[in-house]
Design a protein around this motif. Structure first.
Motif, short mmCIF file in Angstrom:
data_model
loop_
_atom_site.label_atom_id
_atom_site.label_comp_id
_atom_site.label_asym_id
_atom_site.label_seq_id
_atom_site.Cartn_x
_atom_site.Cartn_y
_atom_site.Cartn_z
N TYR A 157 -55.09 52.45 -38.66
CA TYR A 157 -54.77 51.88 -39.97
C TYR A 157 -53.46 51.09 -39.91
CZ TYR A 157 -54.55 51.47 -45.03
OH TYR A 157 -54.50 50.97 -46.30
N GLU A 176 -65.80 68.07 -44.60
CA GLU A 176 -66.17 66.70 -44.99
C GLU A 176 -65.33 66.23 -46.17
OE1 GLU A 176 -70.39 66.22 -45.42
OE2 GLU A 176 -70.80 67.41 -43.64
N THR A 214 -62.60 52.32 -55.48
CA THR A 214 -63.54 53.27 -54.91
C THR A 214 -64.41 52.51 -53.93
OG1 THR A 214 -65.16 52.90 -56.66
CG2 THR A 214 -63.62 54.71 -56.99
N ARG A 215 -64.79 53.19 -52.87
CA ARG A 215 -65.63 52.57 -51.84
C ARG A 215 -66.81 53.47 -51.56
NH1 ARG A 215 -61.50 50.29 -47.16
NH2 ARG A 215 -60.19 49.08 -48.56
N GLN A 216 -67.94 52.84 -51.34
CA GLN A 216 -69.14 53.57 -50.92
C GLN A 216 -69.28 53.41 -49.42
OE1 GLN A 216 -71.51 55.11 -52.96
NE2 GLN A 216 -70.37 54.71 -54.85
N TYR A 217 -69.51 54.50 -48.74
CA TYR A 217 -69.76 54.44 -47.31
C TYR A 217 -71.18 54.91 -47.05
CZ TYR A 217 -64.75 53.94 -46.72
OH TYR A 217 -63.47 53.48 -46.77
N ARG A 218 -71.85 54.22 -46.17
CA ARG A 218 -73.19 54.63 -45.81
C ARG A 218 -73.34 54.57 -44.29
NH1 ARG A 218 -77.80 51.59 -48.85
NH2 ARG A 218 -77.19 49.95 -47.42
N TRP A 219 -73.82 55.64 -43.75
CA TRP A 219 -74.01 55.72 -42.31
C TRP A 219 -75.44 55.33 -42.00
CZ3 TRP A 219 -71.77 55.86 -37.82
CH2 TRP A 219 -72.41 56.39 -36.72
N GLU A 220 -75.62 54.23 -41.31
CA GLU A 220 -76.95 53.80 -40.91
C GLU A 220 -77.06 53.92 -39.41
OE1 GLU A 220 -77.80 49.94 -42.45
OE2 GLU A 220 -77.64 50.62 -44.53
N CYS A 221 -77.88 54.86 -38.96
CA CYS A 221 -77.89 55.16 -37.54
C CYS A 221 -78.91 54.32 -36.79
CB CYS A 221 -78.13 56.65 -37.32
SG CYS A 221 -79.84 57.13 -37.42
N CYS A 280 -78.36 60.67 -39.78
CA CYS A 280 -77.89 60.03 -41.01
C CYS A 280 -78.48 60.63 -42.27
CB CYS A 280 -78.16 58.53 -40.98
SG CYS A 280 -79.89 58.10 -41.19
#
Ligand SMILES: [Zn+2]
Length: 120
Positions: free
Chosen positions: A5, A21, A59-66, A102
């Protein structure tokens, strides 16, 4: 993560882990009291809502796409289908499985899996 960062955003960011988590990230904004931010420890962050006035910057959306797909699920289930189709499906015509990486839900029909196995 803090090091990354600092390199990418060119400012201080602190990360605190409160559960498996559950993470808190505090990043320096313009006119930040850097010494204060550097002095924060886990206990202080847990009481931050009592000692400071807080508001959300964003705010942020995180999505794990495997990269999982129906095809990949068929490939995983194929060997089991060849070995023990009755054990795999029982009386059901459809399997509902979650990707172990995921969590994406996949529906595999007996018909699709039979076609996959006979074509492979
Ligand atoms: Zn997946």
């Amino acid at each position: 993560m803090e090091h990354f960062y600092a390199q990418s955003e060119q400012r201080l960011g602190r990360i605190f882990r409160h559960g498996p988590e559950d993470f808190v990230m505090i990043s320096a904004q313009p006119q930040c009291d850097v010494a204060w931010l550097e002095s924060l420890d886990d206990a202080a962050v847990r009481r931050l809502d009592e000692t400071e006035t807080l508001s959300l910057l964003e705010t942020r959306q995180y999505r794990w796409e495997c990269g999982c797909s129906q095809e990949r699920m068929l490939a995983v289930l194929g060997p089991m289908m060849r070995r023990d189709p009755a054990g795999l499906f029982g009386e059901e015509e459809v399997l509902r499985i979650s990707c172990p990486r995921c969590g994406a839900r996949h529906v595999v029909t007996r018909e699709a899996l039979e076609a996959y196995v006979s074509a492979a």
